[in-house]
Design a protein around this motif. Structure first.
Motif, PDB file in Angstrom:
ATOM      1  N   LEU A 180      40.613  43.198  39.357  1.00 48.16           N
ATOM      2  CA  LEU A 180      41.981  42.700  39.168  1.00 48.16           C
ATOM      3  C   LEU A 180      42.332  41.634  40.194  1.00 48.16           C
ATOM      4  CD1 LEU A 180      43.837  46.013  38.285  1.00 48.16           C
ATOM      5  CD2 LEU A 180      43.621  43.992  36.820  1.00 48.16           C
ATOM      6  N   ALA A 181      41.853  41.791  41.436  1.00 53.65           N
ATOM      7  CA  ALA A 181      42.115  40.771  42.456  1.00 53.65           C
ATOM      8  C   ALA A 181      41.476  39.449  42.062  1.00 53.65           C
ATOM      9  CB  ALA A 181      41.589  41.240  43.812  1.00 53.65           C
ATOM     10  N   ILE A 195      51.287  42.038  37.961  1.00 56.98           N
ATOM     11  CA  ILE A 195      49.929  41.685  37.549  1.00 56.98           C
ATOM     12  C   ILE A 195      49.996  41.257  36.094  1.00 56.98           C
ATOM     13  CG2 ILE A 195      47.547  42.505  37.265  1.00 56.98           C
ATOM     14  CD1 ILE A 195      48.162  44.714  39.297  1.00 56.98           C
ATOM     15  N   ASP A 196      49.319  40.194  35.774  1.00 56.27           N
ATOM     16  CA  ASP A 196      49.305  39.716  34.395  1.00 56.27           C
ATOM     17  C   ASP A 196      48.866  40.849  33.464  1.00 56.27           C
ATOM     18  OD1 ASP A 196      48.593  38.497  31.907  1.00 56.27           O
ATOM     19  OD2 ASP A 196      48.426  36.571  32.948  1.00 56.27           O
ATOM     20  N   PRO A 197      49.701  41.213  32.471  1.00 56.54           N
ATOM     21  CA  PRO A 197      49.337  42.308  31.554  1.00 56.54           C
ATOM     22  C   PRO A 197      47.984  42.097  30.867  1.00 56.54           C
ATOM     23  CG  PRO A 197      51.644  41.711  31.276  1.00 56.54           C
ATOM     24  CD  PRO A 197      51.039  40.687  32.184  1.00 56.54           C
ATOM     25  N   GLN A 198      47.614  40.827  30.639  1.00 53.96           N
ATOM     26  CA  GLN A 198      46.337  40.559  29.987  1.00 53.96           C
ATOM     27  C   GLN A 198      45.168  40.990  30.878  1.00 53.96           C
ATOM     28  OE1 GLN A 198      45.741  39.623  26.884  1.00 53.96           O
ATOM     29  NE2 GLN A 198      43.547  39.796  27.287  1.00 53.96           N
ATOM     30  N   TYR A 199      45.320  40.800  32.177  1.00 48.32           N
ATOM     31  CA  TYR A 199      44.256  41.207  33.094  1.00 48.32           C
ATOM     32  C   TYR A 199      44.130  42.731  33.122  1.00 48.32           C
ATOM     33  CZ  TYR A 199      44.705  36.380  34.733  1.00 48.32           C
ATOM     34  OH  TYR A 199      44.761  35.009  34.802  1.00 48.32           O
ATOM     35  N   LEU A 200      45.271  43.424  33.116  1.00 47.49           N
ATOM     36  CA  LEU A 200      45.241  44.884  33.061  1.00 47.49           C
ATOM     37  C   LEU A 200      44.557  45.359  31.781  1.00 47.49           C
ATOM     38  CD1 LEU A 200      48.822  45.730  34.379  1.00 47.49           C
ATOM     39  CD2 LEU A 200      46.679  46.396  35.467  1.00 47.49           C
ATOM     40  N   ALA A 201      44.846  44.673  30.674  1.00 49.00           N
ATOM     41  CA  ALA A 201      44.236  45.047  29.391  1.00 49.00           C
ATOM     42  C   ALA A 201      42.723  44.882  29.435  1.00 49.00           C
ATOM     43  CB  ALA A 201      44.845  44.210  28.265  1.00 49.00           C
ATOM     44  N   ALA A 256      47.001  55.790  37.298  1.00 43.85           N
ATOM     45  CA  ALA A 256      48.255  55.812  36.531  1.00 43.85           C
ATOM     46  C   ALA A 256      48.880  54.428  36.469  1.00 43.85           C
ATOM     47  CB  ALA A 256      49.225  56.809  37.165  1.00 43.85           C
ATOM     48  N   ARG A 257      48.789  53.667  37.546  1.00 44.66           N
ATOM     49  CA  ARG A 257      49.377  52.317  37.558  1.00 44.66           C
ATOM     50  C   ARG A 257      48.581  51.367  36.671  1.00 44.66           C
ATOM     51  NH1 ARG A 257      51.648  51.353  43.802  1.00 44.66           N
ATOM     52  NH2 ARG A 257      53.080  53.156  43.738  1.00 44.66           N
ATOM     53  N   ILE A 258      47.264  51.495  36.692  1.00 46.83           N
ATOM     54  CA  ILE A 258      46.449  50.655  35.805  1.00 46.83           C
ATOM     55  C   ILE A 258      46.742  51.004  34.346  1.00 46.83           C
ATOM     56  CG2 ILE A 258      44.099  50.179  35.036  1.00 46.83           C
ATOM     57  CD1 ILE A 258      43.205  50.503  37.955  1.00 46.83           C
ATOM     58  N   ALA A 259      46.861  52.297  34.061  1.00 47.98           N
ATOM     59  CA  ALA A 259      47.084  52.743  32.684  1.00 47.98           C
ATOM     60  C   ALA A 259      48.450  52.337  32.159  1.00 47.98           C
ATOM     61  CB  ALA A 259      46.926  54.253  32.599  1.00 47.98           C
ATOM     62  N   ILE A 266      37.690  34.261  38.378  1.00 47.88           N
ATOM     63  CA  ILE A 266      36.841  34.634  37.252  1.00 47.88           C
ATOM     64  C   ILE A 266      37.706  34.765  36.003  1.00 47.88           C
ATOM     65  CG2 ILE A 266      35.182  35.918  38.664  1.00 47.88           C
ATOM     66  CD1 ILE A 266      36.502  38.521  37.494  1.00 47.88           C
ATOM     67  N   THR A 267      37.055  34.821  34.864  1.00 43.65           N
ATOM     68  CA  THR A 267      37.670  35.184  33.593  1.00 43.65           C
ATOM     69  C   THR A 267      36.900  36.400  33.079  1.00 43.65           C
ATOM     70  OG1 THR A 267      36.194  33.846  32.218  1.00 43.65           O
ATOM     71  CG2 THR A 267      38.168  32.749  33.134  1.00 43.65           C
ATOM     72  N   PRO A 268      37.440  37.094  32.080  1.00 45.47           N
ATOM     73  CA  PRO A 268      36.701  38.246  31.555  1.00 45.47           C
ATOM     74  C   PRO A 268      35.284  37.905  31.096  1.00 45.47           C
ATOM     75  CG  PRO A 268      38.953  38.276  30.764  1.00 45.47           C
ATOM     76  CD  PRO A 268      38.783  36.974  31.460  1.00 45.47           C
ATOM     77  N   GLY A 269      35.074  36.663  30.691  1.00 43.82           N
ATOM     78  CA  GLY A 269      33.752  36.277  30.193  1.00 43.82           C
ATOM     79  C   GLY A 269      32.818  35.733  31.249  1.00 43.82           C
ATOM     80  N   THR A 270      33.275  35.586  32.483  1.00 43.90           N
ATOM     81  CA  THR A 270      32.418  35.070  33.552  1.00 43.90           C
ATOM     82  C   THR A 270      31.188  35.950  33.715  1.00 43.90           C
ATOM     83  OG1 THR A 270      34.311  34.128  34.749  1.00 43.90           O
ATOM     84  CG2 THR A 270      32.281  34.512  36.004  1.00 43.90           C
ATOM     85  N   GLY A 271      30.001  35.323  33.683  1.00 44.13           N
ATOM     86  CA  GLY A 271      28.764  36.086  33.792  1.00 44.13           C
ATOM     87  C   GLY A 271      28.163  36.009  35.180  1.00 44.13           C
ATOM     88  N   VAL A 272      27.563  37.093  35.604  1.00 41.71           N
ATOM     89  CA  VAL A 272      26.855  37.165  36.887  1.00 41.71           C
ATOM     90  C   VAL A 272      25.503  37.808  36.614  1.00 41.71           C
ATOM     91  CG1 VAL A 272      26.813  38.177  39.203  1.00 41.71           C
ATOM     92  CG2 VAL A 272      28.978  37.319  38.253  1.00 41.71           C
TER      93      VAL A 272
END
Length: 647
Positions: A335-336, A496-502, A465-468, A343-349
């Motif tokens: 999340l940080a 926190i951007d709701p999209q990142y939490l999702a 609980a906060r993440i959920a 990064i983005t959700p699709g960033t590969g390592v």
């Protein structure tokens, strides 16, 4: 020689003068005496009447009935029961030792107990009653009452004593009461006079201690007539005090019992929370102990059994225990990095099984590596290298900021003892704590919940609980004080951007349900209760290069104290979260094998309101689960609870 008339007249005048002087003096004395008597009897009558009354009448305090403690559904978890006890007054007893020896022939009274009573008698005033024995049976109580003429100074009394009908279930939460000590009084600026009553009991740990002012109540008083040496002659008046407030906790007693029994003798902790209100439904630390032993005066043998147990039953691991969170911390790092835009959700390592920084090699748990992974697969398969990489891009300060935002490194305000704040380190923290600069390797370790990071099971439950929920929910333990329900505070949305939490939630869902998810074997198969979670394994020993080359030793081959801690966090249902659970098993090995099954069972118990249904488990596991659940010795939800109220 005859006296002349002149001599006679002068003599008469002298006598008359002396008589007048004496009469005047006497009149003056009588006047002064009368004035003094008037002053004492009329002008100061009220004052001297008060002094006389105080010499004749004493006022003694009547201990108030302690408030009761219930679970969220009104089930008693801390009550009061009638206590038959025996007191002795030295002034009336005469030879106290002889009387005590006679008493020992009627009730069990050891020589140690007699010696202890004799010492207490010497410390107190002669007219102060000293408790010799309590918690007597009715038969013992009656026997002493019948033999009262041969036991001078001995008085049978009926009082109230604390009792915990659910014994080990709430030991670490509710705590226990005990006699007021000098140490207790030192910490109170203006002590309540009732605390001076011999053997008056107050809360020592847990809810009993931290809500003492609410539970204690206000003492009553009685006016008694005493003689000149302080002996009680009769009771003139009695004014009952106010009982303490009853408390209703947020905990569900049946869920708490399930959690405690499910832990068994494991050195472990479980916390279950409502993700919307923050209500703590269960907060169990194992192994536990019976708080009734402390109320009655624990023996040296029983206390030694508790203190010498290497699983530390007296420690409340849920709030006091601090553990490296291991891979359950990876959501914080993710999340940080997402929030900072590195990064983005699709960033590969790419993960070859290790990561090199400054000539030092940091290993992934999977020696052969995971190949190229993105956020979701990195969470699902718990790839360490992915989080090493993104942590160095975002930096420790922003990771620490995100950790605190999710409830880590903070002391949550619950009425429980020894709540630890944990450690959410950053550069300033290390400089202040160790006088050293933060190093790159520290960031790498922290990214996967190792190094300086320390958390408690309660904090991990709050984080989950906060993440959920996407809200800054805070845990709470008190549901009502008396008849007044305490409203749950409105939790603001997390910044926190709701999209990142999702995206992070999706990764946690794949931990349980993806083909290569690390906790797939502990999934829930019921479509209405699918769960999301994250495994964690925290090392407690250093693994050297030689051991890595030859093969890391398995936990099963190590002494118990050198095995890894097993952790697991989860919530369900994944699409509409209701409950969050965190589990830590000390030296349990892997989070997926030791902690995840415990968390799944507790989560199902919360979701269904009853025993976990077999249909929620994978088909291949149902036979084993059925046997396991049948062997659990749970309290019957409908069984009558022992213990009495204030009656």
């Amino acid at each position: 020689m005859r006296r002349t008339p002149r001599d006679t007249e002068e003599s008469t005048r002298g006598v008359r003068r002396r008589a007048l002087l004496m009469g005047g003096a006497m009149a003056g004395f009588v006047a002064v005496l009368g004035a003094r008597m008037r002053y004492l009897q009329i002008d100061q009558a009220d004052q001297f009447k008060l002094l006389a009354e105080e010499n004749r009448i004493n006022i003694r305090l009547i201990p108030p009935a302690r408030g009761l403690i219930f679970d969220r559904n009104g089930k008693l978890i801390a009550g009061n029961e009638q206590n038959y006890r025996i007191v002795i007054t030295r002034e009336d007893a005469g030879d106290v030792e002889l009387v005590l020896k006679r008493l020992s022939q009627l009730i069990p009274l050891t020589q140690d107990e007699i010696d202890k009573t004799l010492k207490e008698v010497e410390r107190r005033s002669s007219f102060v009653p000293i408790i010799v024995a309590d918690r007597l049976s009715w038969e013992e109580f009656s026997k002493i009452a019948l033999n009262a003429p041969s036991l001078p100074g001995v008085t049978p009394e009926v009082g109230l004593s604390r009792v915990y009908p659910r014994d080990t279930d709430f030991a670490h939460v509710v705590g226990y009461v005990g006699p007021v000590s000098e140490k207790d009084l030192e910490g109170i600026e203006n002590p309540d006079p009732v605390l001076q009553i011999p053997k008056f009991q107050i809360g020592k740990i847990g809810v009993e201690r931290w809500t003492e002012d609410l539970l204690r109540g206000r003492a009553g008083q009685k006016r008694i007539e005493v003689n000149h040496v302080g002996r009680v002659m009769r009771e003139l008046e009695r004014i009952e005090g106010d009982p303490g407030n009853d408390l209703r906790l947020t905990i569900d007693a049946d869920i708490q019992n399930f959690a405690q029994v499910r832990l068994g003798e494991e050195s472990a902790a479980m916390v279950a929370m409502d993700v919307e209100t923050g209500d703590v439904l269960a907060i169990a630390s194992g192994p536990s102990f019976d708080p009734n032993l402390f109320v009655r005066g624990i023996s040296r043998k029983d206390y030694s059994v508790l203190t010498e147990n290497d699983h530390r039953p007296l420690a409340n691991k849920t709030v006091q225990g601090l553990y490296p969170p291991g891979s359950t911390f990876k959501m914080v790092t993710a999340l940080a990095a997402l929030q900072d835009g590195v990064i983005t959700p699709g960033t590969g390592v790419y993960c070859p099984g290790h990561y090199e920084v400054g000539g030092r090699r940091f290993h992934c748990w999977k020696r052969s590596g995971h190949g190229t992974v993105s956020l979701h697969s990195a969470l699902a398969e718990s790839c360490d290298v992915y989080f090493y990489d993104i942590a160095l891009k975002v930096g420790i300060d922003k990771i620490a900021e995100m950790g605190r935002l999710l409830g880590l490194g903070q002391r949550h305000d619950l009425p429980m003892s020894a709540i630890a704040a944990g450690v959410m380190p950053d550069k300033a923290w290390k400089q202040e704590s160790y006088g050293q600069e933060w190093r790159i390797g520290d960031t790498v370790n922290a990214s996967i919940g190792q190094g300086y990071v320390l958390t408690s099971p309660l904090q991990l439950a709050v984080m989950t609980a906060r993440i959920a929920s996407g809200k800054a929910v805070t845990p709470r333990l008190v549901h009502a004080i008396g008849s007044e329900v305490q409203p749950a505070p409105e939790a603001p949305p997390l910044p926190i951007d709701p999209q990142y939490l999702a995206e992070v939630r999706r990764g946690m869902f794949e931990v349980m349900n993806a083909q290569r998810g690390t906790a797939k074997s502990s999934r829930i198969v019921d479509e209405t209760m699918l769960m999301a979670g994250k495994t964690g394994t925290a090392q407690v020993r250093n693994i050297g290069t030689a051991e890595r080359e030859s093969g890391v030793r398995k936990n099963e081959s190590l002494p118990w104290r050198l095995r890894d801690h097993a952790l697991f966090v989860c919530y369900a249902p994944h699409d509409k979260p209701k409950y969050a659970v965190a589990v830590v098993v000390e030296h349990g090995g892997g989070g997926s094998t030791a902690a995840a099954p415990l968390a799944r069972d507790l989560l199902l118990r919360c979701l269904t309101g009853g025993m976990p249904p077999l249909s929620a488990y994978p088909a291949a596991q149902r036979g084993r689960i059925e046997t396991q659940l049948k062997e659990m010795k749970l309290r019957s939800p409908d069984s009558p609870m022992p213990g009495k109220s204030r009656a």
